[in-house]
Design a protein around this motif. Structure first.
Motif, short mmCIF file in Angstrom:
data_model
loop_
_atom_site.label_atom_id
_atom_site.label_comp_id
_atom_site.label_asym_id
_atom_site.label_seq_id
_atom_site.Cartn_x
_atom_site.Cartn_y
_atom_site.Cartn_z
N THR A 136 26.81 34.43 32.01
CA THR A 136 27.39 33.12 32.33
C THR A 136 28.89 33.22 32.56
N LEU A 137 29.59 33.91 31.66
CA LEU A 137 31.04 34.03 31.79
C LEU A 137 31.43 34.80 33.06
N LEU A 138 30.66 35.81 33.41
CA LEU A 138 30.95 36.55 34.64
C LEU A 138 30.80 35.67 35.87
N ILE A 139 29.75 34.85 35.90
CA ILE A 139 29.53 33.97 37.06
C ILE A 139 30.60 32.89 37.11
N LEU A 140 30.96 32.32 35.95
CA LEU A 140 32.01 31.31 35.92
C LEU A 140 33.35 31.91 36.36
N GLY A 141 33.62 33.14 35.93
CA GLY A 141 34.85 33.80 36.36
C GLY A 141 34.88 34.05 37.86
N THR A 142 33.73 34.41 38.41
CA THR A 142 33.64 34.61 39.86
C THR A 142 33.85 33.30 40.60
N SER A 143 33.29 32.20 40.07
CA SER A 143 33.48 30.88 40.69
C SER A 143 34.95 30.47 40.67
N LEU A 144 35.63 30.72 39.55
CA LEU A 144 37.06 30.44 39.48
C LEU A 144 37.82 31.23 40.55
N ARG A 145 37.49 32.49 40.65
CA ARG A 145 38.17 33.37 41.61
C ARG A 145 37.92 32.92 43.04
N ASP A 146 36.66 32.60 43.36
CA ASP A 146 36.32 32.20 44.72
C ASP A 146 36.93 30.86 45.10
N ASN A 147 37.31 30.06 44.10
CA ASN A 147 37.99 28.80 44.38
C ASN A 147 39.51 28.93 44.32
N GLY A 148 40.00 30.16 44.37
CA GLY A 148 41.43 30.39 44.45
C GLY A 148 42.14 30.55 43.13
N GLN A 149 41.40 30.51 42.02
CA GLN A 149 42.03 30.59 40.70
C GLN A 149 41.86 32.00 40.13
N SER A 150 42.43 32.98 40.80
CA SER A 150 42.20 34.37 40.43
C SER A 150 42.88 34.74 39.12
N ASP A 151 44.03 34.12 38.83
CA ASP A 151 44.70 34.42 37.55
C ASP A 151 43.86 33.95 36.37
N ALA A 152 43.28 32.76 36.49
CA ALA A 152 42.41 32.26 35.42
C ALA A 152 41.17 33.13 35.29
N SER A 153 40.65 33.59 36.42
CA SER A 153 39.50 34.49 36.39
C SER A 153 39.84 35.79 35.66
N TRP A 154 41.04 36.30 35.90
CA TRP A 154 41.51 37.52 35.22
C TRP A 154 41.56 37.31 33.71
N ALA A 155 42.09 36.15 33.28
CA ALA A 155 42.20 35.87 31.85
C ALA A 155 40.84 35.70 31.21
N LEU A 156 39.93 34.98 31.89
CA LEU A 156 38.59 34.78 31.35
C LEU A 156 37.83 36.10 31.26
N LEU A 157 38.08 37.00 32.20
CA LEU A 157 37.41 38.29 32.17
C LEU A 157 37.76 39.08 30.92
N GLY A 158 38.99 38.92 30.42
CA GLY A 158 39.36 39.61 29.19
C GLY A 158 38.49 39.19 28.02
N THR A 159 38.24 37.88 27.88
CA THR A 159 37.35 37.40 26.83
C THR A 159 35.93 37.91 27.05
N THR A 160 35.49 37.91 28.30
CA THR A 160 34.13 38.38 28.61
C THR A 160 33.94 39.83 28.20
N VAL A 161 34.94 40.66 28.49
CA VAL A 161 34.85 42.09 28.15
C VAL A 161 34.78 42.26 26.64
N ARG A 162 35.59 41.52 25.89
CA ARG A 162 35.58 41.64 24.43
C ARG A 162 34.22 41.24 23.86
N LEU A 163 33.64 40.18 24.37
CA LEU A 163 32.32 39.75 23.88
C LEU A 163 31.25 40.78 24.24
#
Length: 634
Positions: free
Chosen positions: A293-320
């Motif tokens: 879920t977090l990976l898909i949400l991060g991709t959606s953020l990125r595809d909507n132009g919010q790549s910095d937020a996607s980068w930050a969310l990916l950090g949490t995803t990796v830790r989990l």
């Protein structure tokens, strides 16, 4: 008087008492011989972080079935012979589909101890030492982990004000996907998003889970706020609902709706998905559905132009994901082979997302590929799929961005990596290597998507030659030739791709690839005056103009008007201004046959970002430095 009591009556009373005594505790507490408060789930199971396995009616092992049946027969006979005994009430069995909402992957992990109850620790930790030396299914290790503060204790998400099960159920009803939403947007996810970014590790099983959800929805299980459906309120099914909403959000982004409506629906579904994640206590009880879920949400953020937020969310995803031990083969070695293969694919998806962002930003990635050995068969097979080639390319990207000495690497190092990538690409399936071998629309799309990603990878590997424009050694000449070819191929593939699908214009990574490639063609002295390069630049500008990027640039400060990221907007503006300058100069020199750019009203002029040269002749020796300044300077 006792002598007059029938022996069968004595056996019946003893047996009924024994059954009553056994039924007081749930099965996990009976197995551990610990106290049970008879709740559902009981306090002990909640404290040990496995409320989903707190069950009272558990079938006996196969070797006791015959004896149990005989005892049931004796008890039934005794019941018919006496009027004082109360009839035995058969335990109600849950329907066969009761576990369907929790995906098979989740159930496998739960049974093997790597679901929400498994917390990864290194071999030298106290918890791991106890887990390896004891034989109580890890219960002692869990207790020690809790005592040492190495295990979460909250059974519900602490940052929400939902105090009762009724509150939680009402909140779930508020965000559950509607039938019309599932039927409309999942097909877009399945056709336009998943084939080119396959995050779901078992998409066929996920489709069955969606069918189960739709059947439950049609049966009215989500209709009554006062009637809680226990099978949908536990963390696993709530996590599934979150994953469904995430796929619908991604599907809405690729749908045929107008931009503003599409953006609103996409964000609404993403918000509901994240709320379902909270309801499933994702931060304290991560699961495999959580990671997807977090990976898909991060991709959606990125595809909507919010790549910095996607980068930050990916950090949490990796830790989990590391919490579940997905980052190494060794940490999930206790799982069945099929679950291990799915874990490998899920971690590869994490690597995929981190690699694309790290390469684009030139940042150090958070993931590592050392925990999973590379499948050696890819170097001998000649039928590699799109996904397999992409996984290798992304591993290569992680190796590039984690190399601290890359600025001082010998040119032979980059040539070696380039030849390795070429070898893998030549081992791909025929339709991926040549468009002449494509026999369907999907094969055409896969070919063009891989062509764009491979071209981007080659442009990264050949950047030492672009940074050292004055060096004219044969190895650098090879890299320069490959760099020019990759930049041209990326632009051509994008133009062909967008003629067949909306995917390249809605995918952040493909937008980044084509804009960075055409901009380098525009500012690199070896391609700046090339007729083919200039034609590609103008065609790319026209595509973005026709697709609505003009509205995006006009409303780039608007909260919901963001289609391209700010960096891509700057790149597009710079490219347009640079090409227009060249075209105007050509016209002044008396060549009216030059291709015509969109008019000022269709493509309004914007000032270049502060600090950038207004004239391309002022560009320094390194076009890469100029590109980075455009992309990264605010």
């Amino acid at each position: 008087m006792a002598n007059n009591i029938d022996r069968r009556e004595i056996d019946r009373v003893l047996e009924s008492r024994r059954k009553q005594r056994e039924a007081k505790a749930c099965y996990p507490c009976r197995q551990r011989k610990v106290k049970c408060d008879h709740a559902n789930p009981c306090r002990t199971c909640r404290r040990r972080n496995h409320p989903e396995i707190c069950a009272y009616d558990v079938e006996p092992p196969a070797h006791r079935t015959v004896q149990h049946a005989r005892q049931q027969t004796n008890a039934s006979s005794s019941n018919s012979a006496t009027t004082t005994a109360q009839p035995t009430q058969a335990p109600s069995q849950p329907p066969a589909f009761a576990l369907d909402p929790q995906s098979r992957l989740e159930r496998d992990n739960s049974r093997e101890g790597a679901g929400s109850t498994y917390i990864y620790s290194g071999d030298n930790s106290v918890v791991s030492i106890l887990r390896n030396r004891t034989h109580d299914n890890g219960s002692m290790a869990q207790e020690v982990g809790s005592v040492l503060g190495l295990q979460n204790t909250y059974n519900s998400y602490p940052f929400m004000d939902l105090k009762t099960a009724e509150d939680r159920w009402n909140e779930l009803l508020r965000i559950t996907p509607q039938r019309t939403e599932v039927l409309r947007f999942f097909q877009f996810y399945r056709q336009s998003s998943h084939p080119f970014n396959p995050i779901l590790v078992d998409v066929e099983r996920f489709e069955l889970d969606i069918c189960t959800y739709l059947n439950a929805y049609a049966a009215g299980e989500f209709r009554n706020a006062s009637s809680i459906s226990e099978r949908w309120l536990t963390d696993g099914p709530v996590g599934l609902i979150s994953l469904i909403l995430a796929t619908l959000s991604s599907g809405a982004h690729y749908s045929d709706l107008e931009h503003l409506q599409r953006s609103e629906i996409c964000q609404d579904l993403a918000r509901r998905s994240f709320q379902a994640l909270r309801l499933s206590n994702f931060l304290f009880r991560p699961s495999l559905n959580t990671i997807q879920t977090l990976l898909i949400l991060g991709t959606s953020l990125r595809d909507n132009g919010q790549s910095d937020a996607s980068w930050a969310l990916l950090g949490t995803t990796v830790r989990l994901a590391q919490t579940l031990g997905l980052h190494t083969e060794k940490s999930i070695a206790h799982l069945p082979d099929n679950v291990q293969s799915k874990a490998r694919r899920l971690w590869s998806s994490v690597v995929w997302q981190d690699s694309l962002l790290s390469l684009s930003y030139d940042r150090v990635p958070i993931v590592s590929t050392k925990g999973w050995s590379l499948d050696s068969t890819i170097f001998s097979r000649c039928d590699l799929s799109y996904t397999e080639v992409m996984h290798y390319l992304c591993r290569l990207g992680i190796e590039i961005t984690t190399n601290e000495d890359r600025e001082t690497q010998e040119i032979t190092h980059w040539l070696g990596m380039l030849y390795s990538l070429d070898d893998i690409y030549q081992r791909a399936q025929p339709h991926l290597r040549s468009r002449d071998n494509c026999k369907s629309l999907q094969q055409n799309l896969e070919h063009l998507a891989l062509k764009m990603h491979i071209s981007f990878g080659i442009s990264i590997l050949t950047r030492p030659a672009l940074k050292q424009c004055q060096v004219r050694d044969p190895p650098y000449d090879i890299l320069r030739i490959r760099a020019k070819g990759s930049l041209l191929d990326a632009s051509k593939a994008f133009l062909d791709f967008q003629a067949l699908s909306v995917v390249p214009l809605r995918s952040w990574s493909m937008v980044h690839t084509v804009l960075s490639s055409t901009l380098l063609l525009c500012i690199w002295e070896e391609t700046r005056n090339d007729v083919e390069s200039r034609d590609l630049q103008q065609r790319v500008i026209e595509v973005f103009s026709a697709a609505g990027s003009v509205g995006t640039m006009r409303n780039s400060a608007s909260e919901n008007g963001q289609w391209l990221s700010e960096r891509h907007i700057r790149a597009l503006i710079t490219l347009r201004n640079a090409v227009r300058s060249v075209v105007d100069q050509t016209r002044e020199d008396g060549n009216p046959s030059e291709n015509h750019l969109p008019s000022e009203t269709a493509f309004p002029m914007f000032e270049l970002p502060p600090g950038l040269p207004e004239d391309l002749n002022q560009i320094g020796a390194s076009p890469i430095s100029y590109l980075d300044s455009i992309m990264n300077n605010p």
